[in-house]
Scaffold this motif. Structure first.
Motif, mmCIF file in Angstrom:
data_model
loop_
_atom_site.group_PDB
_atom_site.id
_atom_site.type_symbol
_atom_site.label_atom_id
_atom_site.label_comp_id
_atom_site.label_asym_id
_atom_site.label_seq_id
_atom_site.Cartn_x
_atom_site.Cartn_y
_atom_site.Cartn_z
ATOM 1 N N SER A 1 1.331 -1.242 0.274
ATOM 2 C CA SER A 1 0.012 -0.180 0.061
ATOM 3 C C SER A 1 0.968 1.660 0.065
ATOM 4 O O SER A 1 1.559 1.644 1.199
ATOM 5 C CB SER A 1 -1.575 0.109 1.309
ATOM 6 N N ILE A 2 1.028 2.162 -0.767
ATOM 7 C CA ILE A 2 1.802 3.125 -1.228
ATOM 8 C C ILE A 2 1.465 4.282 -0.435
ATOM 9 O O ILE A 2 -0.215 4.649 -1.453
ATOM 10 C CB ILE A 2 2.131 3.499 -2.461
ATOM 11 N N PRO A 3 2.035 5.323 0.184
ATOM 12 C CA PRO A 3 1.084 6.195 0.762
ATOM 13 C C PRO A 3 0.756 7.382 0.124
ATOM 14 O O PRO A 3 1.848 7.303 -1.224
ATOM 15 C CB PRO A 3 1.930 6.091 1.530
ATOM 16 N N ALA A 4 0.256 7.733 0.495
ATOM 17 C CA ALA A 4 -0.606 8.857 -1.148
ATOM 18 C C ALA A 4 0.698 10.536 -0.734
ATOM 19 O O ALA A 4 1.079 10.981 -2.300
ATOM 20 C CB ALA A 4 -1.974 10.082 -0.310
ATOM 21 N N ARG A 5 1.378 10.257 0.232
ATOM 22 C CA ARG A 5 2.393 11.308 0.480
ATOM 23 C C ARG A 5 3.413 11.113 -0.486
ATOM 24 O O ARG A 5 4.268 11.328 -1.217
ATOM 25 C CB ARG A 5 2.706 11.558 1.191
ATOM 26 N N THR A 6 3.509 9.291 -0.577
ATOM 27 C CA THR A 6 5.256 9.162 -1.694
ATOM 28 C C THR A 6 4.841 9.150 -2.917
ATOM 29 O O THR A 6 5.850 9.732 -3.517
ATOM 30 C CB THR A 6 5.171 7.354 -1.436
ATOM 31 N N ARG A 7 3.366 8.823 -3.059
ATOM 32 C CA ARG A 7 2.946 8.844 -4.761
ATOM 33 C C ARG A 7 2.684 10.559 -5.255
ATOM 34 O O ARG A 7 3.747 10.762 -6.109
ATOM 35 C CB ARG A 7 1.927 8.661 -4.807
ATOM 36 N N GLU A 8 3.142 11.412 -3.981
ATOM 37 C CA GLU A 8 2.669 13.475 -4.373
ATOM 38 C C GLU A 8 4.112 13.455 -4.682
ATOM 39 O O GLU A 8 3.856 14.282 -5.423
ATOM 40 C CB GLU A 8 2.185 13.632 -2.989
ATOM 41 N N VAL A 9 4.970 13.336 -3.574
ATOM 42 C CA VAL A 9 6.286 13.051 -4.085
ATOM 43 C C VAL A 9 7.209 12.871 -5.161
ATOM 44 O O VAL A 9 7.348 13.635 -6.073
ATOM 45 C CB VAL A 9 7.151 13.077 -2.966
ATOM 46 N N LEU A 10 7.041 11.483 -5.290
ATOM 47 C CA LEU A 10 7.730 11.450 -6.807
ATOM 48 C C LEU A 10 6.811 11.665 -8.098
ATOM 49 O O LEU A 10 7.807 11.553 -8.879
ATOM 50 C CB LEU A 10 7.317 9.468 -7.023
ATOM 51 N N VAL A 11 5.821 12.369 -8.003
ATOM 52 C CA VAL A 11 4.942 12.900 -9.212
ATOM 53 C C VAL A 11 5.448 13.876 -9.818
ATOM 54 O O VAL A 11 5.769 14.407 -10.163
ATOM 55 C CB VAL A 11 3.611 12.594 -8.522
ATOM 56 N N SER A 12 5.857 14.702 -8.343
ATOM 57 C CA SER A 12 6.655 15.852 -8.505
ATOM 58 C C SER A 12 7.518 16.731 -8.745
ATOM 59 O O SER A 12 8.353 17.209 -9.492
ATOM 60 C CB SER A 12 6.397 17.080 -7.256
ATOM 61 N N HIS A 13 8.794 14.810 -8.518
ATOM 62 C CA HIS A 13 10.095 14.793 -8.957
ATOM 63 C C HIS A 13 10.080 14.396 -10.402
ATOM 64 O O HIS A 13 11.294 15.110 -11.622
ATOM 65 C CB HIS A 13 10.732 13.552 -8.476
ATOM 66 N N LEU A 14 9.131 14.072 -10.902
ATOM 67 C CA LEU A 14 8.817 13.388 -12.127
ATOM 68 C C LEU A 14 8.734 14.437 -13.343
ATOM 69 O O LEU A 14 8.888 15.052 -14.577
ATOM 70 C CB LEU A 14 7.827 12.654 -12.859
ATOM 71 N N ALA A 15 7.904 15.852 -12.353
ATOM 72 C CA ALA A 15 7.310 17.365 -13.220
ATOM 73 C C ALA A 15 8.159 17.274 -13.418
ATOM 74 O O ALA A 15 8.435 19.080 -14.104
ATOM 75 C CB ALA A 15 6.136 17.543 -12.705
ATOM 76 N N SER A 16 9.215 17.441 -12.517
ATOM 77 C CA SER A 16 10.914 18.528 -13.508
ATOM 78 C C SER A 16 11.631 17.943 -14.733
ATOM 79 O O SER A 16 12.321 18.946 -14.186
ATOM 80 C CB SER A 16 11.814 17.907 -11.504
ATOM 81 N N TYR A 17 10.806 16.579 -14.396
ATOM 82 C CA TYR A 17 11.674 16.487 -16.104
ATOM 83 C C TYR A 17 10.872 17.165 -17.233
ATOM 84 O O TYR A 17 9.893 17.210 -17.579
ATOM 85 C CB TYR A 17 11.821 15.465 -16.728
ATOM 86 N N ASN A 18 11.813 17.679 -18.464
ATOM 87 C CA ASN A 18 10.492 17.991 -19.378
ATOM 88 C C ASN A 18 9.917 16.406 -20.231
ATOM 89 O O ASN A 18 10.265 15.320 -19.867
ATOM 90 C CB ASN A 18 11.881 18.722 -20.841
ATOM 91 N N THR A 19 9.093 16.770 -21.144
ATOM 92 C CA THR A 19 8.309 15.720 -21.745
ATOM 93 C C THR A 19 8.812 14.922 -22.550
ATOM 94 O O THR A 19 8.686 13.859 -22.573
ATOM 95 C CB THR A 19 7.123 16.896 -22.684
ATOM 96 N N TRP A 20 10.339 15.494 -23.274
ATOM 97 C CA TRP A 20 11.147 14.206 -24.222
ATOM 98 C C TRP A 20 11.533 13.441 -23.018
ATOM 99 O O TRP A 20 11.655 12.170 -23.052
ATOM 100 C CB TRP A 20 12.454 15.018 -23.878
#
Length: 318
Positions: free
Chosen positions: A183-202
């Motif tokens: 069970s992945i905590p919601a905060r973990t998902r939010e942090v990793l999604v935020s990290h991925l958002a730092s990359y460009n589309t390519w």
């Protein structure tokens, strides 16, 4: 363990339905049923039709030239990449082709085509969610309860990687022996999604590609952050398969090919991410082009030998 069974189920059914040899005792001299059509045929190869590969800088970025013809995508868009380093790497893929063009050995070209044509019409948010969904089925988070030797192997090899990711991003990931997974905590998902958002589309195209190869967000993050090498990431993603091979034996050539193919795809994807995130120009000189660049004699190591099929068209010479 159950995941290995699921992966093998389709192939096992196929093997069970196939005859083990030629004419069997139950086969008579009568007419034979028509042979089944092959489910897979290797992609066709084209003869190499160009002598020189060059790159030039245009208004939209860096372009690839095969002799005097510009490379285009499957949708006939001008093949233009955002960084000089990526252009040199793609040019190396085309320059390394011998008598025939093996399109399935050019992952970087394929990833560029996908980024340019965007056949699934996905934006940045969709790419992030596609990569993040693997958190729910991450390979290193699923554990077996037996045999004890595999339990210990998973604990010794996977726990340090999970521990690194938890410290690196300040999150909780954990593992589970349940078929439903951890069970992945919601905060973990939010942090990793935020990290991925730092990359460009390519770069996100490359990240999703690597995640889909390793079936693990944790291993992908470790690879992209240079905490793991390609060889380590692939070995960790195939831990259960390797355990079974050591126990039951190796299928000649098949398992080796699978490992090398996975390494090639993973290496190409990771290289693509870094080259798309690179802001500085490479030190190599560009090949001489119509914009007056100096000849380029440098070589970038080919990221992959076995690569995805790609279809690319060339602009006709004027």
């Amino acid at each position: 363990m159950w995941r290995s069974c699921l992966r093998l189920r389709g192939g096992g059914r196929h093997l069970l339905n196939c005859p083990r040899g030629g004419l069997t005792a139950s086969e008579g001299p009568g007419p034979k049923p028509p042979a089944r059509a092959r489910a897979y045929a290797p992609p066709a190869e084209r003869k190499r039709f160009y002598q020189n590969v060059s790159i030039t800088q245009g208004e939209g970025g860096f372009e690839i030239n095969l002799d005097h013809r510009k490379l285009r995508t499957p949708q006939a868009k001008l093949f233009t990449v955002p960084s000089e380093a990526l252009a040199v790497a793609v040019a190396t893929e085309w320059d390394s082709q011998q008598d025939t063009i093996k399109a399935y050995t050019m992952h970087l070209t394929t990833l560029c085509n996908t980024s340019l044509d965007n056949p699934t019409q996905r934006g940045k948010d969709q790419l992030i969610q596609a990569a993040a969904k693997f958190l729910d089925t991450d390979t290193v988070c699923y554990r077996v309860e037996e045999p004890e030797t595999l339990v210990e192997l998973q604990r010794n090899e996977w726990d340090p990687v999970i521990g690194w990711a938890e410290r690196r991003y300040g999150v909780k990931i954990g593992s589970s022996t349940s078929i439903m997974g951890p069970s992945i905590p919601a905060r973990t998902r939010e942090v990793l999604v935020s990290h991925l958002a730092s990359y460009n589309t390519w770069a996100l195209q490359g990240i999703e590609f690597v995640v889909s190869q390793l079936k693990s967000m944790v291993l992908t993050l470790g690879l992209i952050d240079l905490h793991l090498t390609v060889e380590q990431a692939v070995l960790l993603s195939r831990l259960e398969e390797t355990f079974q091979i050591q126990k039951w034996g190796n299928v000649e050539w098949a398992h080796d090919y699978e490992v090398w193919d996975l390494r090639a795809r993973t290496a190409a994807g990771a290289l693509f991410v870094h080259l798309c995130s690179e802001s500085s120009a490479v030190k190599h000189k560009l090949l001489q082009g119509r914009h007056g660049f100096e000849p380029w004699s440098g070589k970038i190591p080919h990221a992959a030998e076995q690569l995805s099929p790609c279809a690319t068209t060339i602009e006709p010479a004027l």
